[in-house]
Write a protein that holds these residues in place. Structure first.
Motif, PDB file in Angstrom:
ATOM      1  N   ARG A 169       3.269  -4.041   1.970  1.00 43.93           N
ATOM      2  CA  ARG A 169       2.602  -2.343   1.703  1.00 43.93           C
ATOM      3  C   ARG A 169       1.551  -2.494   1.024  1.00 43.93           C
ATOM      4  O   ARG A 169       0.550  -1.995   1.413  1.00 43.93           O
ATOM      5  N   ARG A 170       1.150  -3.308   0.184  1.00 47.31           N
ATOM      6  CA  ARG A 170       0.128  -3.620  -0.708  1.00 47.31           C
ATOM      7  C   ARG A 170      -1.438  -3.746   0.194  1.00 47.31           C
ATOM      8  O   ARG A 170      -2.237  -3.476  -0.272  1.00 47.31           O
ATOM      9  N   LEU A 171      -0.677  -4.810   1.081  1.00 44.09           N
ATOM     10  CA  LEU A 171      -2.033  -5.258   1.659  1.00 44.09           C
ATOM     11  C   LEU A 171      -2.543  -4.136   2.135  1.00 44.09           C
ATOM     12  O   LEU A 171      -3.948  -3.707   2.436  1.00 44.09           O
TER      13      LEU A 171
ATOM     14  N   ALA B  50      -4.154  -1.365   0.700  1.00 36.65           N
ATOM     15  CA  ALA B  50      -5.975  -2.394   0.293  1.00 36.65           C
ATOM     16  C   ALA B  50      -7.125  -2.176   0.884  1.00 36.65           C
ATOM     17  O   ALA B  50      -8.221  -1.937   1.269  1.00 36.65           O
TER      18      ALA B  50
END
Lengths: 293, 816
Positions: free
Chosen positions: B54-56, B59
């Motif tokens: 989810r961070r990817l 971003a």
């Protein structure tokens, strides 16, 4: 009050930020393994109390004014906006400052004070865009719009600041408790842990997308880099009366991903906790009468 | 899991430390492998904790939407990775009800699904977006009971229609409830503006609206949402709506660029064939995929040139053919060549459906019995300009004898699975000569050669250009709407050690007359984290243990007890198929060594419970019974949810199996390699049982290897149909049992299935007739020394008159 003496939301917010810039100080008090502690002073100053109230009522009026424009084809006009501001003040602040039952005290602590505390956090972040202090280690470029409803889901405050060459995403979580600053800090750390675990993905993407109109173009492509590299700063804003230790290592904070320099406990100690919130509320009720839409 | 198309896309990712194409592919694939249903939950993933999916996504999504200007390819790359990360995260780390917060369109989990769909749409992966919409429909949407809920519902329906490529409903705009707040009125109005813009866009895509105003409409909404107090831009007050508008603006922009409606009509569409096709097709499938878009840009209107389409399996070759046919029909009739009767039948059915709105267009198959031997009773003496004839090359060679003059009015010749030209044996020679003769008999014909396996499409285009004088284009795009994980199965070393030791001890304790003790051991999968297994880096592979077991024996041999894996293959394939099917996969299993294996394995399996076969399947089986005189063995297998498809079956039995699998009545289909040739069946998992293909006495060892490689790669391509699943798995079970582990060197393991190293488009296609032509020219032909292909060519050419023979030879690939 005549129409001629009425002020706009923009004027209220500008004036409030001028006062906050001059009368409120934010300084590093302690730095340790788990976090950095900041002390905010000056909030008890009557001028600052009034400024906080003007900032909040200005924000509310501004949001209602914009909504009135967005909903104009729904036959929404200035009279609806004015009435709406009155209703919102009543809903957020209550009719007065009498809280003599459990229910009204719950309202005071969980709704009124929580929302005002969120407003104070916002105001400090917005003021940091105008003047240098220790709140964050760099100039604030953009701050999200505050929730008009205290129970609205999502993140309390999100800002972008530039730390040297690095863009950083600051996330603020505000808490207000007269006696339990430490407990509220732990609660705020719990929310930050969820951000670390990417549980606030939708909220973060949404609120950062909402900053698009105000992020200087040269920084828009740096946001993804900051997010990917976990370049975040957590700001627990704790409004309290009874002091709690700022220099103590906090396991709940040390477990979070950002470095200690980027976990900044913003301790906002108020001499008389309830007086402050009551005074802000009274000032807001008063200001609401004089707003022009 | 990610092929060359994704590599190409990821090359446009922004420069962010740690986000490069290979790292992204490793991260996404590794996470997905962890979510494989057959993974043994007792064996921990070597990666351990949470992956930053989810961070990817956050971003890269923000990289796509925050800047005012972004290069199109970078936008698509960011959107693709963000969508893929969210989609994999939804499987690996699902957002539970406890985590989901109330949000626009219900809650954050639901909104994230919509967001994923829109990102797929922005990336150009509309089929994946449609699956997101379907997941939401399956999980009925209910919005929060807020004041703007009615407007949310109305707009959500438009957004879901955009995601699924469907038509938006025409329901009336909801009224604003009385006594609402200003904020609710504002949200109501903004939501209606969004819903109107999306509906207008959908109508435009369907050619029901002359002007596309969606981008301007959505841009205006975004501007209004971001208007500040003093007239200057400000952080927006309704970021959820603004975020939605940003995604929708990008999605509408992308779909505008790929609209079928923008394909120019042929010069003389007096009968309205193309415009009618275009309008009717735009209702169901309004967007062009890259292959069709590239073909339209290079060969249409017309087609005015030949084309060689080399795109992966499932990348929309049929849509390219349809587009070409719809234009060519304005200028003559269309010939469609396909290698097998099964494929001929499927193509005919698909074309009949596509051209159903055009009553004057007839789609027929020139059919008969076996695809390459028997004459047929159907005549082809009456071919109208509006005719589409589908047949095998062998049937076409017959047609060329029966009525060569009919080919004068041939406008388009589509050759499916055109890599057949380069294969060995008589069929390749016939296909090449049929194309050559068609080019000779039909002076204005344009050829459309299509295959997923051709490595040198430009050479074929040059051949067509040289022998006809018409321009020819190579349409090459590695884009594919689905991803396939390649995995190799073997016995898990640790597990085998334990269970094998126990079996050996057991045999030791038994009297010497006992020669064997049967036991089972867990199967492990070595998976590739890139596309083809070309990397020798350990980090590009991941090993997981499954909960599926394979059968072995401990055997006394020369006074010692040894582990014996003889005969392990078929039961292991059966167990894998059963486990995948039990977990909701639709499995296609290839047992290419022998056509009897499919029946044997299917019979031995438990199956998936009693099913109702439905009228169509039952009717095919009744026909088969009537022809056989006894009950077809296929009925019993279908009854337990397993289909079989081999050349030993009657066509009716094959159709029953195809239909049952196509319609989802059965979970698994076992087949020999023939099914790998082009037949579109909706599989989410492929199991290849053995890499040895059936024996062909006319082929050399090298030719066998090439044929086997092409067939196995084609089999892998059968996994993952865009309308069924975004990601799929292809598992190779080698003929010789492998013992594998996380530590085993990949290069040692991959020798059991070398073809895994290659992408699908890896077959160099060259004329099979060069030697024969050269010998003929030298007058040096020795009848006794001719290959089977050359004999077939001689037989083919002997029908021709003198001048025609030289013309046909002149147009064959051997002259290029």
């Amino acid at each position: 009050m005549t129409a001629a003496s009425k002020v706009t939301a923009f004027e209220l917010i500008s004036n409030a930020l001028d006062v906050l810039e001059k009368k409120v100080t934010v300084k590093i008090a302690a730095a340790n393994f788990s976090h950095t502690s900041l002390e905010v002073a000056g909030l008890d100053n009557p001028e600052v109390v009034a400024a906080c109230a003007r900032f909040l009522i200005g924000f509310l009026a501004g949001a209602i004014g914009l909504d009135a424009k967005l909903g104009k084809s729904m036959m929404i006009d200035a009279s609806h906006a004015s009435a709406e501001l009155g209703k919102q003040c009543l809903s957020l602040l209550g009719p007065d400052n009498k809280f003599d039952t459990d229910e009204t005290q719950r309202f005071r602590d969980q709704r009124r004070n929580a929302w005002i505390a969120e407003g104070v956090a916002h105001a400090l972040l917005v003021a940091r865009a105008k003047a240098v202090n220790d709140l964050v280690p760099g100039a604030v470029l953009a701050v999200n719009a505050m929730h008009p409803i205290p129970s609205a889901p999502g993140l309390d405050a999100v800002a972008l600041y530039i730390d040297g060459a690095d863009l950083t995403v600051a996330v603020g979580e505000s808490k207000a408790s007269r006696k339990s600053g430490s407990t509220e800090l732990t609660n705020a750390a719990g929310m930050f842990a969820k951000i670390d675990a990417a549980e606030y993905g939708v909220e973060l993407r949404t609120v950062l997308a909402g900053l698009r109109p105000v992020i200087p173009p040269q920084y828009t492509t740096q946001v993804s880099d900051s997010l990917w590299r976990d370049r975040r700063c957590y700001l627990p804003f704790i409004l309290h009366e009874r002091p709690f230790p700022l220099d103590k290592n906090r396991p709940s904070l040390s477990q979070l991903k950002p470095s200690a320099a980027q976990k900044r406990l913003v301790a906002i100690r108020i001499g008389d906790f309830y007086d402050f919130f009551d005074a802000v509320a009274d000032e807001m009720r008063s200001c609401a009468q004089n707003l022009a839409f | 899991m990610y092929n060359r198309g994704v590599d190409q896309l990821l090359a446009s990712l922004p420069q962010i430390e740690g986000i490069d194409g290979d790292a992204v592919k490793r991260l996404l694939t590794s996470a997905w492998v962890d979510a494989l249903e057959v993974r043994d939950q007792d064996s921990p993933s070597p990666d351990g904790a949470e992956t930053p999916l989810r961070r990817l996504a956050t971003a890269l999504e923000l990289h796509a939407v925050l800047p005012n200007q972004i290069e199109l390819e970078m936008l698509r790359a960011c959107a693709f990775v963000a969508a893929e990360a969210l989609s994999v995260a939804a499987e690996v780390q699902p957002m539970t009800d406890a985590l989901a917060q109330p949000w626009l369109f219900g809650d954050t989990a639901r909104y994230e699904r919509i967001e994923t769909g829109l990102l797929y749409l922005i990336a150009g992966y509309d089929a994946n977006a449609a699956l997101c919409a379907r997941a939401l429909r399956d999980n009925e949407v209910t919005t929060e009971p807020t004041g703007a809920a009615a407007a949310e519902d109305w707009t959500l329906r438009a957004v879901l229609a955009l995601l699924s490529g469907a038509r938006a409903d025409d329901s009336a705009e909801p009224e604003l409830a009385d006594n609402t707040t200003v904020s609710v009125a504002a949200r109501h109005e903004v939501l209606l503006r969004i819903g109107r813009a999306v509906r207008r866009h959908l109508r435009w895509l369907r050619m029901d609206e002359p002007e596309n105003t969606s981008l301007a409409d959505l841009t205006a909404v975004a501007a209004d949402l971001s208007a500040g107090l003093d007239g200057e831009p400000a952080a927006v007050a309704h970021p959820d709506l603004y975020h939605l508008v940003l995604l929708l603006t990008a999605a509408c922009g992308e779909t505008t660029r790929r609209a079928l409606r923008d394909v120019p009509p042929p010069p003389a569409d007096d009968t309205g064939v193309f415009s009618t096709y275009q309008r009717s097709r735009a209702v169901e499938r309004p967007l062009l995929w890259p292959a069709a878009q590239q073909y339209a840009n290079s060969a249409l209107p017309g087609p005015d040139s030949h084309a060689v389409v080399a795109v992966p399996t499932g990348a929309g070759k049929s849509a390219v053919a349809e587009l070409a046919i719809a234009q060519a029909l304005t200028d003559g009739w269309v010939l469609y060549l396909a290698p097998t009767n099964a494929l001929v039948g499927q193509i005919r059915r698909q074309l009949q459906q596509a051209f159903q709105p055009l009553p004057d267009v007839a789609v027929d198959q020139f059919f008969g019995g076996s695809e390459y031997t028997v004459l047929s009773e159907e005549g082809i003496d009456e071919i109208q300009d509006s005719h589409i004839l589908v047949m095998t090359p062998e049937k076409c060679s017959l047609a060329l004898r029966v009525n060569p003059d009919a080919f004068q009015r041939l406008a388009l010749c589509v050759v499916d699975e055109a890599h057949g030209i380069g294969e060995t044996g008589t069929r390749a020679a016939v296909l090449e000569l049929v194309i050559a003769e068609v080019l000779h008999r039909a002076p204005a014909v344009k050829a459309l050669l299509m295959s997923a396996l051709i490595a040198n499409p430009q050479d074929l285009a040059s051949w067509l250009e040289n022998v006809t004088g018409f321009a020819a284009h190579a349409v090459v795009t590695p884009w594919r709407p689905t991803r396939t994980l390649r995995a190799l199965a073997g016995f898990d070393r640790d597990n085998l050690q334990t269970s094998g030791d126990a079996a050996e001890r057991e045999l030791d304790e038994l009297p010497p007359r006992r020669k064997n003790v049967a036991f089972s051991s867990k199967i492990g999968l070595l998976t590739g984290l890139q596309g083809a297994w070309s990397s020798s880096q350990t980090e590009d592979y991941k090993y997981v243990v499954t909960n599926v077991r394979g059968a072995l024996k401990a055997t006394r041999r020369l006074g010692r007890v040894v582990l014996n894996s003889d005969g392990y293959l078929n039961p292991a394939v059966g167990n894998l198929v059963q486990a995948l099917g039990d977990n909701g996969h639709r499995v296609m299993a290839f047992l290419p060594r022998s056509r009897h294996d499919s029946f044997t394995v299917a019979r031995d399996m438990t199956g998936f419970g009693a099913i109702d076969l439905g009228q169509e399947v039952a009717a095919y089986l009744d026909l088969a019974n009537a022809e056989l005189g006894v009950a077809s063995a296929v009925r019993g297998l279908l009854g337990k949810g397993i289909a079989v498809h081999t050349s030993a079956m009657l066509r009716e039995e094959q159709r029953a199996s195809e239909a049952a699998f196509e319609q989802g009545q059965v979970r698994a289909i076992f087949a020999t390699g023939t099914l790998a040739q082009g037949l579109n069946l909706p599989a989410t998992a492929v199991v290849i049982g053995g890499t040895q293909i059936g024996y062909d006495p006319s082929s050399t060892r090298r030719e066998d290897a090439a044929r086997s490689r092409a067939q196995l790669l084609n089999a892998i391509g059968r996994a993952g149909r865009a309308q069924i699943a975004t990601r799929s798995v292809a598992i190779v079970v080698p003929n010789n049992a492998q013992i594998i582990s996380a530590e085993r060197v990949v290069s040692d393991t991959v020798t059991a299935a070398e073809f895994l190293r290659e992408e699908d488009a890896s077959t160099e296609v060259a004329s099979q007739l060069s030697a024969l032509i050269e010998a003929t020219v030298r007058d040096d032909v020795e009848l006794g020394a001719m290959t089977a292909a050359e004999e077939a060519a001689f037989a083919f050419l002997s029908f021709e008159g003198g001048e025609d023979t030289s013309e046909v030879i002149a147009k064959s690939g051997s002259t290029d």
